[in-house]
Motif scaffolding. Structure first.
Motif, PDB file in Angstrom:
ATOM      1  N   THR A 102      24.505  28.235  42.586  1.00 33.92           N
ATOM      2  CA  THR A 102      25.597  27.264  42.541  1.00 33.92           C
ATOM      3  C   THR A 102      25.403  26.357  41.339  1.00 33.92           C
ATOM      4  OG1 THR A 102      24.403  25.704  43.963  1.00 33.92           O
ATOM      5  CG2 THR A 102      25.884  27.256  45.049  1.00 33.92           C
ATOM      6  N   ARG A 103      26.502  25.800  40.871  1.00 33.34           N
ATOM      7  CA  ARG A 103      26.397  24.799  39.810  1.00 33.34           C
ATOM      8  C   ARG A 103      25.539  23.640  40.329  1.00 33.34           C
ATOM      9  NH1 ARG A 103      31.763  22.747  36.953  1.00 33.34           N
ATOM     10  NH2 ARG A 103      31.426  24.721  35.852  1.00 33.34           N
ATOM     11  N   GLY A 104      24.625  23.193  39.510  1.00 30.29           N
ATOM     12  CA  GLY A 104      23.690  22.159  39.931  1.00 30.29           C
ATOM     13  C   GLY A 104      22.290  22.684  40.129  1.00 30.29           C
ATOM     14  N   ASP A 105      22.142  24.023  40.235  1.00 31.58           N
ATOM     15  CA  ASP A 105      20.806  24.618  40.327  1.00 31.58           C
ATOM     16  C   ASP A 105      20.104  24.527  38.976  1.00 31.58           C
ATOM     17  OD1 ASP A 105      21.198  25.294  42.965  1.00 31.58           O
ATOM     18  OD2 ASP A 105      21.718  27.387  42.565  1.00 31.58           O
ATOM     19  N   TRP A 106      18.808  24.761  39.036  1.00 31.81           N
ATOM     20  CA  TRP A 106      18.000  24.860  37.813  1.00 31.81           C
ATOM     21  C   TRP A 106      17.344  26.240  37.783  1.00 31.81           C
ATOM     22  CZ3 TRP A 106      17.594  20.928  34.180  1.00 31.81           C
ATOM     23  CH2 TRP A 106      18.039  19.674  34.568  1.00 31.81           C
ATOM     24  N   VAL A 107      17.225  26.795  36.595  1.00 32.24           N
ATOM     25  CA  VAL A 107      16.359  27.945  36.378  1.00 32.24           C
ATOM     26  C   VAL A 107      15.208  27.416  35.539  1.00 32.24           C
ATOM     27  CG1 VAL A 107      16.103  30.231  35.356  1.00 32.24           C
ATOM     28  CG2 VAL A 107      18.240  29.611  36.495  1.00 32.24           C
ATOM     29  N   LEU A 108      14.003  27.507  36.085  1.00 33.09           N
ATOM     30  CA  LEU A 108      12.896  26.797  35.435  1.00 33.09           C
ATOM     31  C   LEU A 108      11.562  27.494  35.636  1.00 33.09           C
ATOM     32  CD1 LEU A 108      11.925  25.541  38.280  1.00 33.09           C
ATOM     33  CD2 LEU A 108      13.312  23.590  37.666  1.00 33.09           C
ATOM     34  N   ALA A 109      10.576  27.023  34.868  1.00 36.00           N
ATOM     35  CA  ALA A 109       9.212  27.528  35.003  1.00 36.00           C
ATOM     36  C   ALA A 109       8.665  27.138  36.372  1.00 36.00           C
ATOM     37  CB  ALA A 109       8.333  26.968  33.893  1.00 36.00           C
ATOM     38  N   GLU A 110       7.832  27.999  36.936  1.00 38.68           N
ATOM     39  CA  GLU A 110       7.340  27.803  38.300  1.00 38.68           C
ATOM     40  C   GLU A 110       6.702  26.430  38.547  1.00 38.68           C
ATOM     41  OE1 GLU A 110       4.709  27.646  41.617  1.00 38.68           O
ATOM     42  OE2 GLU A 110       4.020  27.777  39.522  1.00 38.68           O
ATOM     43  N   PRO A 111       5.910  25.863  37.614  1.00 41.16           N
ATOM     44  CA  PRO A 111       5.294  24.557  37.894  1.00 41.16           C
ATOM     45  C   PRO A 111       6.304  23.440  38.151  1.00 41.16           C
ATOM     46  CG  PRO A 111       4.191  25.613  36.058  1.00 41.16           C
ATOM     47  CD  PRO A 111       5.413  26.435  36.342  1.00 41.16           C
TER      48      PRO A 111
END
Length: 635
Positions: free
Chosen positions: A254-263
């Protein structure tokens, strides 16, 4: 460079983007049918030096401000669009308020539809715009009269944008990777694609990331950066990531999510921040006001807890804690906007300072000083202030996480400060040298007071002494503290008891005589010694006399009182601790396995493990304390 349009509905933002790039950013059927922009649109154009200029076209209607905010958060340069015939309108003002709260200082004004107005009206419109910009982050920016219809001024405006793009410094790729998701779709033969602006770090094809806050592991199959295939995406770029993963599909995003590094996957439900209320508000913003909060691309309901006073006057700013309706991603330095509960009016905005505020003491002078320190760009100076305010140490892992610092980046900061660091797994606790010495003195003073209060007690077990000295201090830090004092000879250990070197207790003559008779009975069955009443019956001595003598011996460290009527020899407990250590190392420290290993009944096995718990062991080996205490006991 990413350019974001802004301005009132029907002032020609989409037409201007098309004139500059040749791309119609309206992509939805409803947008084309109604002739208005509803959601974010995107366009790209190639620059002479080979770079790509990206445009985010935002909707101008007041009902779609939430979409505008999702696009405005990640832009580098503002293209404020004002129609010459209308001049500044309500959404021109609200968009400008938002841009000002986001502290966007680079931009120009495109004065559109100049083909429709006279020279005098053109001059009036310029004056109105200049007055509107006064006192904002865009004050004094250049105004370009243009017409998307006949092409007036388009070449000059494009030339300016190209110049700005070439002059812009590359964004630092420091920190872990973060992309704020604003769109997700599927392509035939490719799969699920998420798009958004990269806030920090870098990503490469094949890298493993996390969709947060859903905590879904994904892998990057391919990357488009600034609308071109790439092997890497960098901070400051708009990227499209083709992602794959178990349990991952379009419906998961959904809009508002992040795709990011695990830490960085540590969703929060509150954060501390600096909030500025717009001057245009007609009343103060009061404590615990319900609001819409926009961080990254998310729009979430929350409340404002004012940390300085009970309200914030129009035009003023204060430290606040934003309490969120559900977990989101937010880190130090992130900009945010707050709107009223009905999402019809922008109230203010600011910057995140601390995503991991303490559960208590959020308004204390020391806490306020820490937040003010976090407002500086010098993180080493901020950490120094935070260390000074926390005598029981600072979680350096959380500090690095809040500031999105990689291991190498935080190491540079830590090396610049005098500090005593205690490690516990992935957690590092930092102390200023003076604070560490103060803790040592407090521990010794606590022991001295306890010896004076209970002179017939040999000492205090480690866990109880920790609670008496510094109850909020991590066990690993307390163990390091006692280790240093033991090595220095300022502290002595007798079994599990800690005491000052000069403190002693001895048996009375009749107790010594009784002990010579009791000891062989305890040694005859080390893991299952006789109960007090059985010893008393065997020796034909009053039960209370036996119990009192054994309790005194326990205070001396000769025996350990495992339960009310069970006293174990010191060497027996050492052996049991070693067995517990071995089971813990194998991940099998349970009552049943412990019972089977030592050959006693379940009740006694449970009592022994409960004794270990009371003196600071960890029942099911959730950390290394069982192992560490076993070593100390053996010593």
């Amino acid at each position: 460079m990413i350019i974001g349009s802004a301005g009132h509905i029907d002032h020609g933002k989409t037409a201007l983007v098309k004139a500059l790039t040749g791309i119609d950013a309206d992509r939805l059927k409803e947008e084309k049918a109604r002739g208005i922009t509803i959601d974010l649109g995107y366009a790209y154009t190639l620059l002479p030096n080979g770079d790509v200029l990206g445009f985010v076209d935002v909707p101008g209607h007041e009902k779609f401000i939430h979409n505008m905010l999702a696009g405005a958060i990640g832009i580098d340069f503002v293209l404020l669009v004002v129609a010459a015939d209308d001049g500044p309108m309500p959404q021109t003002r609200e968009h400008l308020h938002i841009l000002d709260l986001l502290d966007l200082k680079r931009g120009v004004v495109a004065l559109t539809k100049v083909d429709r107005v006279s020279e005098s009206r053109l001059a009036e419109a310029k004056a109105e715009i200049s007055a509107l910009l006064a006192g904002t982050s865009l004050e004094g920016c250049d105004i370009y009269p243009v017409s998307a219809l006949i092409g007036t001024g388009i070449a000059e405006l494009r030339e300016r944008l190209e110049t700005e793009a070439q002059a812009q410094q590359r964004c630092s790729a420091s920190g872990h990777f973060r992309l704020a998701v604003d769109r997700c779709f599927t392509l035939s033969g490719i799969g699920t694609v998420v798009t958004g602006t990269v806030f920090s770090g870098s990503v490469t094809v094949g890298e493993k990331l996390i969709l947060s806050p859903a905590n879904i592991p994904v892998r990057v199959r391919s990357i488009h950066a600034q609308d071109r295939p790439a092997e890497m995406g960098l901070a400051g770029q708009r990227c499209a990531l083709n992602l794959v993963g178990s349990g991952f599909d379009k419906e998961a995003v959904t809009r508002g999510d992040w795709v990011l590094a695990e830490p960085l996957h540590v969703p929060v439900t509150r954060f501390d921040a600096r909030l500025r209320v717009l001057m245009s508000e007609d009343k103060p913003l009061r404590h615990w006001t319900p609001v819409h909060i926009h961080v990254g691309t998310v729009d979430i309901i929350g409340r404002i807890s004012v940390l300085e006073g009970d309200e914030i006057a129009p035009g003023a700013e204060a430290l606040v804690q934003l309490v969120l309706g559900k977990p989101i991603g937010a880190l130090h330095g992130d900009h945010f906007i707050v709107r009223d509960q009905s999402a019809t009016r922008t109230l203010g905005g600011g910057r995140v300072l601390d995503s991991f505020p303490p559960a208590r003491g959020r308004r204390t002078p020391a806490r306020i000083a820490q937040l003010r320190a976090l407002e500086t760009s010098a993180l080493a100076d901020a950490l120094q202030v935070i260390l000074q305010a926390n005598a029981n140490g600072v979680d350096l892992h959380r500090f690095a996480l809040n500031c999105n610092l990689r291991v190498d980046e935080v190491s540079v900061i830590l090396a610049s400060l005098p500090m005593r660091i205690v490690q516990e797994g992935e957690v590092s606790i930092g102390f200023l040298p003076a604070a560490w010495e103060t803790l040592k003195k407090r521990l010794l003073d606590t022991l001295a007071a306890e010896h004076a209060r209970m002179p017939d007690m040999l000492g205090v077990d480690r866990e109880r002494l920790r609670r008496m000295t510094a109850p909020t201090l991590l066990r690993s830090a307390f163990l390091a503290l006692t280790d240093e004092l033991l090595v220095a000879g300022e502290l002595k250990a007798s079994g599990l008891w800690l005491h000052l070197p000069g403190h002693r207790i001895t048996l009375l003559a009749h107790e010594q005589a009784l002990w010579l008779k009791v000891r062989p009975l305890l040694e005859a069955s080390l893991y299952q010694p006789p109960r007090v009443r059985d010893i008393a019956n065997s020796l034909k001595v009053e039960e209370s006399v036996v119990r009192q003598s054994l309790q005194r011996l326990a205070r001396m460290g000769e025996v350990f009182q495992i339960a009310h009527d069970h006293f174990f020899m010191h060497e027996a407990v050492v052996e049991l601790a070693a067995i517990a250590r071995n089971l813990a190392e194998d991940g099998q420290l349970e009552a049943a396995s412990f019972r089977d290993r030592i050959g006693v009944g379940r009740k006694l096995a449970v009592q022994i493990l409960e004794f270990f718990d009371r003196v600071g062991f960890t029942r099911r080996a959730r950390d290394n304390h069982t192992l560490r205490h076993a070593e100390l006991l053996a010593d």
